[in-house]
Design a protein around this motif. Structure first.
Motif, PDB file in Angstrom:
ATOM      1  N   UNK A   7     -10.879 -32.855  25.902  1.00 34.60           N
ATOM      2  CA  UNK A   7      -9.753 -33.475  26.668  1.00 34.60           C
ATOM      3  C   UNK A   7      -8.769 -32.267  27.043  1.00 34.60           C
ATOM      4  N   UNK A   8      -8.222 -31.717  25.946  1.00 30.30           N
ATOM      5  CA  UNK A   8      -7.463 -30.547  26.101  1.00 30.30           C
ATOM      6  C   UNK A   8      -7.598 -29.451  24.810  1.00 30.30           C
ATOM      7  N   UNK A   9      -6.881 -28.507  24.700  1.00 30.81           N
ATOM      8  CA  UNK A   9      -6.672 -27.629  23.753  1.00 30.81           C
ATOM      9  C   UNK A   9      -6.480 -28.086  22.193  1.00 30.81           C
ATOM     10  N   UNK A  10      -6.102 -29.436  22.164  1.00 33.73           N
ATOM     11  CA  UNK A  10      -5.600 -30.089  20.941  1.00 33.73           C
ATOM     12  C   UNK A  10      -6.311 -31.386  20.769  1.00 33.73           C
ATOM     13  N   UNK A  31      -9.972 -25.767  21.725  1.00 34.03           N
ATOM     14  CA  UNK A  31      -9.969 -24.262  22.401  1.00 34.03           C
ATOM     15  C   UNK A  31     -11.211 -23.566  21.833  1.00 34.03           C
ATOM     16  N   UNK A  32     -11.729 -22.859  22.827  1.00 37.33           N
ATOM     17  CA  UNK A  32     -12.797 -21.962  22.622  1.00 37.33           C
ATOM     18  C   UNK A  32     -14.244 -22.952  21.967  1.00 37.33           C
ATOM     19  N   UNK A  34     -17.365 -26.310  22.636  1.00 39.17           N
ATOM     20  CA  UNK A  34     -17.971 -27.104  23.673  1.00 39.17           C
ATOM     21  C   UNK A  34     -18.563 -28.225  23.063  1.00 39.17           C
ATOM     22  N   UNK A  35     -18.930 -29.195  24.012  1.00 38.43           N
ATOM     23  CA  UNK A  35     -19.480 -30.386  23.699  1.00 38.43           C
ATOM     24  C   UNK A  35     -20.779 -30.308  22.854  1.00 38.43           C
ATOM     25  N   UNK A  36     -20.970 -31.089  21.784  1.00 36.07           N
ATOM     26  CA  UNK A  36     -22.156 -30.835  20.793  1.00 36.07           C
ATOM     27  C   UNK A  36     -21.807 -29.811  19.631  1.00 36.07           C
ATOM     28  N   UNK A  37     -20.809 -29.223  19.379  1.00 33.20           N
ATOM     29  CA  UNK A  37     -20.300 -28.513  18.495  1.00 33.20           C
ATOM     30  C   UNK A  37     -19.612 -29.566  17.189  1.00 33.20           C
ATOM     31  N   UNK A  38     -19.870 -28.978  16.102  1.00 33.51           N
ATOM     32  CA  UNK A  38     -19.343 -29.575  14.969  1.00 33.51           C
ATOM     33  C   UNK A  38     -17.971 -29.385  15.059  1.00 33.51           C
ATOM     34  N   UNK A  39     -17.009 -30.361  14.282  1.00 32.50           N
ATOM     35  CA  UNK A  39     -15.706 -30.035  14.425  1.00 32.50           C
ATOM     36  C   UNK A  39     -15.229 -29.847  12.718  1.00 32.50           C
TER      37      UNK A  39
END
Length: 275
Positions: A7-10, A31-32, A34-39
């Motif tokens: 949605x945005x950087x935060x 930031x930096x 993309x979709x599919x990446x683990x948080x």
């Protein structure tokens, strides 16, 4: 959790372990990546679960250009309200209150101020919620550096009441006007002011709150003992006459016919006011 959309950087939307969409906030969490990446768990400061997809879509739309501190301060106010009131709030308050606070801050920075025509009624009928509104004003000043006018405490309070009642804002305003109209009729009927600090007054207001909520939402009121109304009319004729005026006001203004027993209940509460 895995990122579904940035949605945005935060702020990102993500899928939890059950595959349900949630909103996740954290400094630099979007930031930096993309979709599919683990948080990374250490980046998560808050996770929002909303009841349905429509609410989730509205929330995401609101958050796109929203300063993170505005969302954070709104969330802190909501958490404080839940703890003070000790009751659940409709989850849409994360949308409605956050949007209101964001808009109020922008208005203030542009020197655009609006008075709240219901401020006296809000202070009187929603004391707990109004105090939360005052807390919110102080918190916004401390966290955001903007001192909103005192009328905003009333507006914030109405959003909290709205979430408590689980109703539309127009219904909450209708309920507030109904309570105000009923109180005004009592004052005029007996030609005297009411002791707003008394327990009996607060119980009267509480009764009107629940009554007006049923009226605005068209929730029927069912009573079985018709003798009750007749007995109260005989015992408290002046108070019963006043409650009939309230009944007429409600019918003319909100097109709702009170049951005879509800009129009698109103008379009892009016009697307790000591007018």
């Amino acid at each position: 959790m895995k990122i579904d959309k940035i949605i945005n950087n935060n702020i990102v939307s993500a899928l939890d372990i059950d595959g349900k969409e949630v909103i996740v906030i954290g400094k630099g969490i979007g930031f930096g990546t993309k979709p599919g990446k683990a948080i990374a768990e250490d980046k998560v400061s808050k996770v929002y679960h909303l009841d349905n997809q429509n609410s989730m879509d509205k929330f995401k739309e609101l958050l796109v250009n929203l300063p993170l501190e505005h969302l954070q301060v709104s969330t802190e106010i909501i958490n404080y309200a839940k703890s003070v009131l000790n009751r659940s709030l409709n989850q849409n308050i994360y949308i409605t209150l956050t949007d209101h606070i964001n808009f109020a801050i922008h208005r203030f920075k542009k020197n655009i101020e609006f008075s709240n025509p219901l401020i006296h009624e809000i202070k009187t009928f929603y004391k707990e919620e109004y105090l939360i509104g005052e807390y919110a004003i102080a918190l916004i000043e401390r966290k955001v550096g903007v001192k909103l006018p005192v009328d905003e405490a009333g507006s914030i309070a109405l959003h909290i009441v709205n979430a408590e009642l689980n109703s539309a804002m127009r219904d909450t305003i209708g309920i507030t006007n109904l309570i105000g109209g009923a109180v005004k009729l009592v004052k005029e009927h007996f030609s005297r002011e009411l002791n707003e600090a008394s327990l009996n007054y607060q119980q009267f207001i509480s009764h009107l709150r629940f009554l007006s909520q049923r009226i605005v939402t068209k929730d029927p009121i069912n009573y079985l003992d018709e003798r009750f109304s007749h007995a109260i009319a005989q015992m408290y004729p002046a108070e019963y006459e006043c409650s009939l005026k309230v009944r007429n006001y409600i019918f003319e203004t909100f097109h709702y016919q009170l049951a005879d027993e509800e009129i009698a209940c109103l008379a009892i509460h009016i009697k307790r006011l000591g007018v």
